[in-house]
Design a protein around this motif. Sequence first.
Motif, PDB file in Angstrom:
ATOM      1  N   SER A  38     -65.921  49.374 -15.690  1.00 49.96           N
ATOM      2  CA  SER A  38     -65.348  50.626 -15.192  1.00 49.96           C
ATOM      3  C   SER A  38     -65.253  51.673 -16.300  1.00 49.96           C
ATOM      4  N   GLU A  55     -60.938  55.481 -17.385  1.00 50.77           N
ATOM      5  CA  GLU A  55     -59.842  55.856 -16.477  1.00 50.77           C
ATOM      6  C   GLU A  55     -59.749  54.933 -15.266  1.00 50.77           C
ATOM      7  N   GLU A  77     -52.151  62.912  -9.792  1.00 54.80           N
ATOM      8  CA  GLU A  77     -53.201  62.344  -8.946  1.00 54.80           C
ATOM      9  C   GLU A  77     -52.563  61.609  -7.778  1.00 54.80           C
ATOM     10  N   ARG A  92     -52.878  48.295 -11.509  1.00 55.77           N
ATOM     11  CA  ARG A  92     -52.948  49.608 -10.872  1.00 55.77           C
ATOM     12  C   ARG A  92     -52.512  50.632 -11.900  1.00 55.77           C
ATOM     13  N   ARG A 104     -54.262  59.411  -5.847  1.00 55.85           N
ATOM     14  CA  ARG A 104     -54.875  58.085  -5.686  1.00 55.85           C
ATOM     15  C   ARG A 104     -54.676  57.244  -6.927  1.00 55.85           C
ATOM     16  N   ASP A 105     -54.305  56.006  -6.699  1.00 55.02           N
ATOM     17  CA  ASP A 105     -54.194  55.062  -7.809  1.00 55.02           C
ATOM     18  C   ASP A 105     -55.579  54.653  -8.258  1.00 55.02           C
ATOM     19  N   ARG A 106     -55.642  54.254  -9.493  1.00 59.87           N
ATOM     20  CA  ARG A 106     -56.875  53.722 -10.056  1.00 59.87           C
ATOM     21  C   ARG A 106     -56.625  52.278 -10.452  1.00 59.87           C
ATOM     22  N   TYR A 107     -57.689  51.526 -10.596  1.00 58.66           N
ATOM     23  CA  TYR A 107     -57.591  50.115 -10.938  1.00 58.66           C
ATOM     24  C   TYR A 107     -58.458  49.821 -12.145  1.00 58.66           C
ATOM     25  N   ASP A 108     -57.989  48.893 -12.953  1.00 55.62           N
ATOM     26  CA  ASP A 108     -58.753  48.435 -14.108  1.00 55.62           C
ATOM     27  C   ASP A 108     -58.348  47.000 -14.413  1.00 55.62           C
ATOM     28  N   GLN A 160     -63.877  54.745  -5.088  1.00 55.97           N
ATOM     29  CA  GLN A 160     -64.984  54.612  -6.035  1.00 55.97           C
ATOM     30  C   GLN A 160     -65.500  53.168  -6.095  1.00 55.97           C
ATOM     31  N   TYR A 183     -61.230  52.861 -11.772  1.00 54.23           N
ATOM     32  CA  TYR A 183     -61.837  53.294 -10.512  1.00 54.23           C
ATOM     33  C   TYR A 183     -60.749  53.427  -9.454  1.00 54.23           C
ATOM     34  N   THR A 184     -60.927  54.377  -8.561  1.00 59.30           N
ATOM     35  CA  THR A 184     -60.099  54.416  -7.358  1.00 59.30           C
ATOM     36  C   THR A 184     -60.684  53.399  -6.380  1.00 59.30           C
TER      37      THR A 184
END
Length: 152
Positions: free
Chosen positions: A36, A39, A78, A72, A80-84, A45, A41-42
């Motif tokens: 990823s 930052e 923003e 999360r 939308r949360d993003r994940y990694d 994404q 991915y949502t």
Amino acid sequence: MTEHPGSDAAEQAAAMMTAAGMARMPARVMMALVGSPDEGYTAAQLADRLGVSAAAVSGAVRYLQSMRIIQRLSRPGERRDRYDLADDAFTGVVTANSPLYARLADLMEAIADDNEAAEASVRRARDTADFLRYLAERMPQIAADWRASRDG
């Protein structure tokens, strides 16, 4: 579906994880997150990257979060949360299985105890139990050694 860096290798790695027993969609999401952007991915994404529905991603994300493999990421401003991947995600998964190995070893011993008339079976069960205990004892130390090597 947009092309993303490392997609081919991520799909191959996910296939290997699936062959090893992990559910397919969590394996694909996990491997996509290995590559990823910084930052993360949502969910949208991830769905685009994998060519799947948002619902499929949602279930995989929930599962991976429950296993503490991914995190999360919330960003101010923003919606939308993003994940990694979580830090040391793979190390955590491997070392978290240590109690499982120890319990399996106990069960292998119980099988051997109940099957004493079959000498070869008992030998295999006890040998497997010894190996599983070795893993249970060594995995946390291997992870600690690796961290020390990485940080040193």
